[in-house]
Design a protein around this motif. Structure first.
Motif, PDB file in Angstrom:
ATOM      1  N   GLU A 176      17.091 -47.602  -1.295  1.00 54.28           N
ATOM      2  CA  GLU A 176      15.943 -46.705  -1.438  1.00 54.28           C
ATOM      3  C   GLU A 176      16.172 -45.547  -0.478  1.00 54.28           C
ATOM      4  OE1 GLU A 176      11.811 -48.305  -1.643  1.00 54.28           O
ATOM      5  OE2 GLU A 176      11.479 -46.960   0.090  1.00 54.28           O
ATOM      6  N   THR A 178      14.998 -41.892   0.898  1.00 55.27           N
ATOM      7  CA  THR A 178      13.828 -41.024   0.971  1.00 55.27           C
ATOM      8  C   THR A 178      14.119 -39.802   1.841  1.00 55.27           C
ATOM      9  OG1 THR A 178      12.348 -42.930   0.749  1.00 55.27           O
ATOM     10  CG2 THR A 178      11.384 -40.880   1.572  1.00 55.27           C
ATOM     11  N   CYS A 179      13.874 -38.611   1.286  1.00 53.24           N
ATOM     12  CA  CYS A 179      14.012 -37.371   2.041  1.00 53.24           C
ATOM     13  C   CYS A 179      12.873 -36.436   1.637  1.00 53.24           C
ATOM     14  CB  CYS A 179      15.382 -36.739   1.807  1.00 53.24           C
ATOM     15  SG  CYS A 179      15.730 -36.332   0.093  1.00 53.24           S
ATOM     16  N   ASP A 180      12.946 -35.180   2.053  1.00 56.88           N
ATOM     17  CA  ASP A 180      11.868 -34.229   1.779  1.00 56.88           C
ATOM     18  C   ASP A 180      11.598 -34.061   0.279  1.00 56.88           C
ATOM     19  OD1 ASP A 180      11.696 -33.847   4.487  1.00 56.88           O
ATOM     20  OD2 ASP A 180      12.923 -32.027   4.491  1.00 56.88           O
ATOM     21  N   GLY A 182      11.785 -36.314  -2.045  1.00 57.43           N
ATOM     22  CA  GLY A 182      11.222 -37.491  -2.696  1.00 57.43           C
ATOM     23  C   GLY A 182      12.045 -38.729  -2.425  1.00 57.43           C
ATOM     24  N   THR A 183      11.903 -39.735  -3.281  1.00 59.58           N
ATOM     25  CA  THR A 183      12.580 -41.027  -3.108  1.00 59.58           C
ATOM     26  C   THR A 183      13.420 -41.362  -4.330  1.00 59.58           C
ATOM     27  OG1 THR A 183      10.845 -41.886  -1.654  1.00 59.58           O
ATOM     28  CG2 THR A 183      12.244 -43.511  -2.741  1.00 59.58           C
ATOM     29  N   LYS A 185      15.649 -44.577  -5.912  1.00 64.68           N
ATOM     30  CA  LYS A 185      16.016 -45.994  -5.847  1.00 64.68           C
ATOM     31  C   LYS A 185      17.212 -46.184  -6.761  1.00 64.68           C
ATOM     32  CE  LYS A 185      11.359 -47.676  -4.786  1.00 64.68           C
ATOM     33  NZ  LYS A 185      10.267 -48.589  -5.201  1.00 64.68           N
ATOM     34  N   VAL A 255      16.797 -38.083   6.448  1.00 65.61           N
ATOM     35  CA  VAL A 255      16.744 -39.045   5.353  1.00 65.61           C
ATOM     36  C   VAL A 255      16.527 -40.451   5.917  1.00 65.61           C
ATOM     37  CG1 VAL A 255      19.242 -39.483   5.324  1.00 65.61           C
ATOM     38  CG2 VAL A 255      17.908 -39.804   3.224  1.00 65.61           C
ATOM     39  N   THR A 256      15.853 -41.280   5.137  1.00 60.90           N
ATOM     40  CA  THR A 256      15.698 -42.697   5.468  1.00 60.90           C
ATOM     41  C   THR A 256      16.361 -43.508   4.367  1.00 60.90           C
ATOM     42  OG1 THR A 256      13.598 -42.339   6.608  1.00 60.90           O
ATOM     43  CG2 THR A 256      14.084 -44.581   5.898  1.00 60.90           C
ATOM     44  N   LYS A 258      17.021 -47.319   2.998  1.00 58.41           N
ATOM     45  CA  LYS A 258      16.607 -48.718   3.096  1.00 58.41           C
ATOM     46  C   LYS A 258      17.466 -49.567   2.169  1.00 58.41           C
ATOM     47  CE  LYS A 258      11.759 -47.769   4.286  1.00 58.41           C
ATOM     48  NZ  LYS A 258      10.340 -47.978   3.899  1.00 58.41           N
ATOM     49  N   GLU A 277      17.044 -50.688   7.619  1.00 54.49           N
ATOM     50  CA  GLU A 277      16.561 -49.304   7.548  1.00 54.49           C
ATOM     51  C   GLU A 277      17.382 -48.422   8.472  1.00 54.49           C
ATOM     52  OE1 GLU A 277      12.499 -46.892   8.691  1.00 54.49           O
ATOM     53  OE2 GLU A 277      12.313 -48.649   7.367  1.00 54.49           O
TER      54      GLU A 277
END
Length: 316
Positions: A176, A178-180, A182-183, A185, A255-256, A258, A277
Protein backbone atom coordinates in the motif's frame (compact mmCIF):
# COMPACT_ATOMS: atom_id res chain seq x y z
CA UNK A 1 46.25 34.37 3.89
CA UNK A 2 44.50 31.54 5.72
CA UNK A 3 44.73 28.22 3.92
CA UNK A 4 41.66 26.22 2.88
CA UNK A 5 41.35 23.14 5.09
CA UNK A 6 40.92 19.84 3.23
CA UNK A 7 40.55 16.38 4.77
CA UNK A 8 41.11 13.37 2.54
CA UNK A 9 39.64 10.09 3.84
CA UNK A 10 41.01 6.91 2.26
CA UNK A 11 39.57 3.48 2.93
CA UNK A 12 42.37 1.11 1.87
CA UNK A 13 40.25 -2.05 1.82
CA UNK A 14 36.99 -0.89 0.23
CA UNK A 15 36.05 -0.67 -3.40
CA UNK A 16 37.51 -2.47 -6.35
CA UNK A 17 40.97 -0.94 -6.95
CA UNK A 18 44.14 -0.12 -5.06
CA UNK A 19 44.35 3.36 -3.56
CA UNK A 20 48.08 3.17 -2.82
CA UNK A 21 48.94 6.15 -5.03
CA UNK A 22 46.12 8.45 -3.91
CA UNK A 23 48.09 10.31 -1.17
CA UNK A 24 50.84 11.21 -3.65
CA UNK A 25 48.32 12.19 -6.33
CA UNK A 26 46.43 14.46 -3.93
CA UNK A 27 49.61 16.03 -2.54
CA UNK A 28 50.86 16.77 -6.06
CA UNK A 29 47.54 18.17 -7.26
CA UNK A 30 46.81 20.67 -4.47
CA UNK A 31 48.83 23.87 -4.14
CA UNK A 32 50.35 23.62 -0.67
CA UNK A 33 50.39 27.42 -0.41
CA UNK A 34 46.59 27.57 -0.71
CA UNK A 35 45.47 24.33 0.93
CA UNK A 36 46.11 22.70 4.28
CA UNK A 37 45.79 18.99 3.40
CA UNK A 38 45.27 16.28 6.01
CA UNK A 39 45.18 12.67 4.78
CA UNK A 40 43.54 10.08 7.02
CA UNK A 41 43.45 6.31 6.46
CA UNK A 42 40.49 4.41 7.90
CA UNK A 43 41.30 1.44 10.11
CA UNK A 44 37.97 -0.02 11.22
CA UNK A 45 34.21 0.13 10.52
CA UNK A 46 32.77 3.55 11.35
CA UNK A 47 36.18 5.23 11.31
CA UNK A 48 35.26 7.34 8.25
CA UNK A 49 32.26 8.71 10.16
CA UNK A 50 34.47 9.69 13.09
CA UNK A 51 36.98 11.43 10.82
CA UNK A 52 34.26 13.29 8.92
CA UNK A 53 32.62 14.39 12.18
CA UNK A 54 35.92 15.83 13.38
CA UNK A 55 36.35 17.64 10.04
CA UNK A 56 32.92 19.26 10.37
CA UNK A 57 33.59 20.31 13.99
CA UNK A 58 36.96 21.81 12.97
CA UNK A 59 35.38 23.72 10.07
CA UNK A 60 37.12 21.97 7.20
CA UNK A 61 35.85 23.36 3.91
CA UNK A 62 36.20 20.06 2.02
CA UNK A 63 36.16 16.38 2.90
CA UNK A 64 37.29 14.16 0.02
CA UNK A 65 36.62 10.43 0.03
CA UNK A 66 38.62 7.79 -1.81
CA UNK A 67 36.90 4.46 -1.32
CA UNK A 68 33.97 2.29 -2.20
CA UNK A 69 30.29 3.15 -2.25
CA UNK A 70 29.88 2.40 1.45
CA UNK A 71 32.66 4.79 2.43
CA UNK A 72 31.35 7.58 0.19
CA UNK A 73 27.84 7.23 1.60
CA UNK A 74 29.14 6.99 5.18
CA UNK A 75 30.99 10.29 4.83
CA UNK A 76 28.18 11.98 2.88
CA UNK A 77 25.66 11.09 5.62
CA UNK A 78 27.94 12.79 8.13
CA UNK A 79 28.21 15.99 6.08
CA UNK A 80 24.49 16.60 5.44
CA UNK A 81 23.19 19.97 6.62
CA UNK A 82 26.72 21.20 7.33
CA UNK A 83 28.99 23.83 5.74
CA UNK A 84 31.52 21.16 4.71
CA UNK A 85 31.54 20.11 1.06
CA UNK A 86 32.01 16.53 -0.16
CA UNK A 87 34.49 15.55 -2.87
CA UNK A 88 34.54 12.05 -4.38
CA UNK A 89 37.33 9.94 -5.88
CA UNK A 90 35.26 6.86 -6.76
CA UNK A 91 36.58 3.36 -6.19
CA UNK A 92 33.33 1.46 -5.71
CA UNK A 93 31.65 -1.38 -7.53
CA UNK A 94 28.58 0.70 -8.38
CA UNK A 95 29.56 4.36 -7.82
CA UNK A 96 25.92 5.43 -8.00
CA UNK A 97 26.37 8.89 -6.46
CA UNK A 98 29.53 9.68 -8.44
CA UNK A 99 27.99 8.55 -11.73
CA UNK A 100 24.81 10.52 -11.08
CA UNK A 101 26.90 13.65 -10.50
CA UNK A 102 28.97 13.03 -13.68
CA UNK A 103 32.17 12.54 -11.66
CA UNK A 104 34.87 10.73 -13.64
CA UNK A 105 35.71 7.14 -12.72
CA UNK A 106 39.42 7.81 -13.37
CA UNK A 107 41.11 9.07 -10.14
CA UNK A 108 43.17 11.79 -11.83
CA UNK A 109 40.13 13.14 -13.67
CA UNK A 110 38.07 12.98 -10.48
CA UNK A 111 40.73 15.04 -8.70
CA UNK A 112 40.65 17.57 -11.57
CA UNK A 113 36.90 17.95 -11.02
CA UNK A 114 37.52 18.59 -7.31
CA UNK A 115 40.16 21.22 -8.10
CA UNK A 116 37.74 23.13 -10.35
CA UNK A 117 35.76 23.83 -7.20
CA UNK A 118 32.26 23.79 -8.66
CA UNK A 119 29.83 23.28 -5.77
CA UNK A 120 26.29 21.94 -6.02
CA UNK A 121 23.64 21.50 -3.33
CA UNK A 122 21.79 18.23 -3.83
CA UNK A 123 18.82 16.59 -2.14
CA UNK A 124 19.00 13.51 0.04
CA UNK A 125 16.40 11.05 1.26
CA UNK A 126 15.49 9.59 4.65
CA UNK A 127 13.83 6.17 4.96
CA UNK A 128 12.81 5.25 8.51
CA UNK A 129 15.71 7.36 9.78
CA UNK A 130 18.28 5.95 7.31
CA UNK A 131 19.84 8.55 4.98
CA UNK A 132 20.25 7.75 1.29
CA UNK A 133 21.38 9.72 -1.75
CA UNK A 134 20.47 7.59 -4.77
CA UNK A 135 17.78 5.00 -4.05
CA UNK A 136 16.02 3.04 -1.37
CA UNK A 137 13.38 0.40 -1.81
CA UNK A 138 11.69 -2.90 -1.07
CA UNK A 139 11.06 -5.98 -3.13
CA UNK A 140 13.46 -7.70 -5.48
CA UNK A 141 16.18 -5.04 -5.38
CA UNK A 142 16.26 -5.24 -1.56
CA UNK A 143 16.30 -9.04 -1.81
CA UNK A 144 19.30 -8.85 -4.17
CA UNK A 145 21.12 -6.28 -2.03
CA UNK A 146 20.90 -8.73 0.87
CA UNK A 147 22.42 -11.51 -1.26
CA UNK A 148 25.02 -9.20 -2.84
CA UNK A 149 26.20 -8.02 0.60
CA UNK A 150 27.57 -11.53 1.16
CA UNK A 151 29.63 -11.50 -2.07
CA UNK A 152 33.40 -11.48 -1.60
CA UNK A 153 33.97 -10.22 -5.15
CA UNK A 154 32.02 -7.13 -6.23
CA UNK A 155 31.24 -5.93 -9.73
CA UNK A 156 28.63 -6.18 -12.50
CA UNK A 157 29.03 -9.91 -13.14
CA UNK A 158 28.43 -10.79 -9.49
CA UNK A 159 25.41 -8.53 -9.41
CA UNK A 160 23.98 -10.07 -12.58
CA UNK A 161 24.56 -13.59 -11.26
CA UNK A 162 22.62 -12.77 -8.10
CA UNK A 163 19.76 -11.37 -10.20
CA UNK A 164 19.51 -14.49 -12.35
CA UNK A 165 19.73 -16.84 -9.39
CA UNK A 166 17.47 -14.78 -7.12
CA UNK A 167 14.56 -14.37 -9.51
CA UNK A 168 13.76 -18.07 -9.11
CA UNK A 169 13.36 -17.82 -5.33
CA UNK A 170 11.84 -14.37 -4.98
CA UNK A 171 8.12 -13.93 -4.22
CA UNK A 172 6.40 -10.60 -4.94
CA UNK A 173 4.50 -8.91 -2.11
CA UNK A 174 1.45 -6.67 -1.91
CA UNK A 175 2.06 -3.03 -0.95
CA UNK A 176 0.00 0.00 0.00
CA UNK A 177 1.79 3.12 -1.27
CA UNK A 178 0.52 6.50 -0.10
CA UNK A 179 1.77 9.91 -1.25
CA UNK A 180 0.32 13.36 -1.98
CA UNK A 181 -1.41 12.08 -5.10
CA UNK A 182 -3.32 9.34 -3.25
CA UNK A 183 -2.94 5.64 -2.43
CA UNK A 184 -2.01 2.70 -4.66
CA UNK A 185 -2.54 -0.89 -3.56
CA UNK A 186 -0.48 -3.17 -5.76
CA UNK A 187 1.41 -6.43 -5.75
CA UNK A 188 4.88 -5.42 -6.90
CA UNK A 189 8.21 -6.88 -7.95
CA UNK A 190 9.98 -3.72 -6.75
CA UNK A 191 9.05 -0.42 -5.14
CA UNK A 192 11.99 1.95 -5.50
CA UNK A 193 12.28 5.53 -4.23
CA UNK A 194 14.75 7.33 -6.48
CA UNK A 195 16.38 10.61 -5.50
CA UNK A 196 18.79 9.77 -8.34
CA UNK A 197 18.07 8.12 -11.66
CA UNK A 198 20.19 5.01 -11.04
CA UNK A 199 21.16 2.37 -8.52
CA UNK A 200 24.79 2.50 -9.70
CA UNK A 201 26.67 0.71 -12.50
CA UNK A 202 24.50 2.77 -14.90
CA UNK A 203 21.41 0.74 -14.00
CA UNK A 204 18.71 3.39 -14.47
CA UNK A 205 15.60 2.64 -12.43
CA UNK A 206 14.18 6.20 -12.70
CA UNK A 207 15.59 7.81 -15.87
CA UNK A 208 13.85 11.13 -15.23
CA UNK A 209 14.94 11.62 -11.61
CA UNK A 210 16.75 14.82 -10.61
CA UNK A 211 18.80 15.18 -7.42
CA UNK A 212 18.08 18.91 -7.24
CA UNK A 213 14.29 19.10 -7.70
CA UNK A 214 13.19 18.44 -4.10
CA UNK A 215 11.28 15.33 -5.21
CA UNK A 216 11.79 11.60 -5.56
CA UNK A 217 10.63 9.30 -8.33
CA UNK A 218 8.69 6.27 -7.07
CA UNK A 219 9.06 3.31 -9.45
CA UNK A 220 6.53 0.52 -8.97
CA UNK A 221 7.13 -2.53 -11.14
CA UNK A 222 4.45 -5.21 -11.22
CA UNK A 223 5.45 -8.89 -10.89
CA UNK A 224 7.43 -10.31 -13.81
CA UNK A 225 7.53 -13.81 -15.21
CA UNK A 226 10.80 -15.48 -16.21
CA UNK A 227 10.39 -14.58 -19.88
CA UNK A 228 10.08 -10.87 -19.05
CA UNK A 229 13.29 -10.65 -17.00
CA UNK A 230 15.78 -10.32 -19.92
CA UNK A 231 13.86 -7.52 -21.64
CA UNK A 232 13.32 -5.67 -18.36
CA UNK A 233 17.02 -5.96 -17.51
CA UNK A 234 17.98 -4.50 -20.89
CA UNK A 235 15.53 -1.64 -20.37
CA UNK A 236 17.17 -0.97 -17.00
CA UNK A 237 20.61 -0.52 -18.59
CA UNK A 238 19.44 1.48 -21.62
CA UNK A 239 17.38 4.11 -19.74
CA UNK A 240 14.10 2.66 -20.99
CA UNK A 241 12.65 1.03 -17.88
CA UNK A 242 9.93 3.69 -17.72
CA UNK A 243 8.62 2.37 -21.04
CA UNK A 244 7.90 -1.03 -19.51
CA UNK A 245 4.14 -1.67 -19.56
CA UNK A 246 4.30 -2.98 -15.98
CA UNK A 247 5.96 0.16 -14.59
CA UNK A 248 4.09 2.88 -12.70
CA UNK A 249 5.97 6.08 -11.81
CA UNK A 250 5.09 8.75 -9.24
CA UNK A 251 6.77 12.05 -8.38
CA UNK A 252 6.48 13.16 -4.76
CA UNK A 253 8.32 14.65 -1.79
CA UNK A 254 7.29 11.96 0.68
CA UNK A 255 5.72 8.50 0.66
CA UNK A 256 4.52 5.83 3.08
CA UNK A 257 4.98 2.18 2.05
CA UNK A 258 3.04 -0.48 3.95
CA UNK A 259 3.43 -4.25 3.59
CA UNK A 260 2.15 -7.35 5.34
CA UNK A 261 5.45 -8.63 6.74
CA UNK A 262 8.63 -6.95 8.04
CA UNK A 263 11.83 -7.68 6.17
CA UNK A 264 14.75 -6.20 4.27
CA UNK A 265 14.76 -2.84 2.56
CA UNK A 266 17.81 -1.42 0.83
CA UNK A 267 19.31 2.02 1.38
CA UNK A 268 21.71 2.90 -1.44
CA UNK A 269 22.21 -0.83 -1.99
CA UNK A 270 22.85 -1.65 1.67
CA UNK A 271 20.36 -4.13 3.21
CA UNK A 272 18.57 -2.87 6.34
CA UNK A 273 15.89 -4.63 8.36
CA UNK A 274 12.61 -2.70 8.41
CA UNK A 275 9.10 -3.17 9.73
CA UNK A 276 5.76 -3.29 7.94
CA UNK A 277 5.64 0.52 7.47
CA UNK A 278 8.38 2.57 5.80
CA UNK A 279 8.31 6.38 5.80
CA UNK A 280 10.42 8.03 3.08
CA UNK A 281 10.96 11.74 2.51
CA UNK A 282 13.29 14.02 0.55
CA UNK A 283 15.33 16.77 2.23
CA UNK A 284 15.99 19.47 -0.41
CA UNK A 285 19.49 20.89 -0.94
CA UNK A 286 20.86 19.10 2.12
CA UNK A 287 24.37 18.17 0.90
CA UNK A 288 27.09 20.26 -0.70
CA UNK A 289 29.20 18.37 -3.28
CA UNK A 290 32.04 19.12 -5.67
CA UNK A 291 30.79 18.07 -9.10
CA UNK A 292 30.47 19.35 -12.67
CA UNK A 293 27.63 21.73 -13.42
CA UNK A 294 24.45 19.99 -14.62
CA UNK A 295 24.26 19.74 -18.38
CA UNK A 296 20.75 21.23 -18.33
CA UNK A 297 17.57 19.34 -19.04
CA UNK A 298 18.18 15.62 -18.59
CA UNK A 299 18.19 13.83 -21.94
CA UNK A 300 17.00 10.25 -22.02
CA UNK A 301 19.41 8.77 -24.51
CA UNK A 302 18.36 5.45 -25.98
CA UNK A 303 21.70 3.71 -25.98
CA UNK A 304 22.31 0.78 -28.28
CA UNK A 305 21.79 -2.42 -26.26
CA UNK A 306 25.03 -4.01 -27.44
CA UNK A 307 27.07 -0.90 -26.53
CA UNK A 308 25.42 -0.65 -23.12
CA UNK A 309 26.16 -4.24 -22.14
CA UNK A 310 29.67 -4.15 -23.60
CA UNK A 311 30.49 -1.05 -21.54
CA UNK A 312 28.92 -2.51 -18.41
CA UNK A 313 30.78 -5.84 -18.53
CA UNK A 314 34.06 -4.08 -19.41
CA UNK A 315 33.99 -2.54 -15.93
CA UNK A 316 34.10 -5.94 -14.23
Amino acid sequence: MEKTKVCVIINPVSGTESKRNIPEMVAAAFDQKQYDIIIRITGYPGHATEIANDAVKNRFKYVITAGGDGTVNEVARTLVNSDTTLGIIPFGSGNGLARELSIAMDPEKAIDIILKGNTRRIDYGVANGHIFFCTCGVGFDAFISDKFAEEKKRGPLGYLRNILEGVVDFKSEKYEITCDEGTIKERAFIVTCGNASQYGNDAFIAPGADMEDGKMNISILKPLNALEIPQTTLQLFTKNIDKNSKMTSLLTGSVTIKRTHPGVMHVDGEPVEAGTEIQVKIIPKGLSVLAPKPAGVRKKENENIFNALTRWFAEE
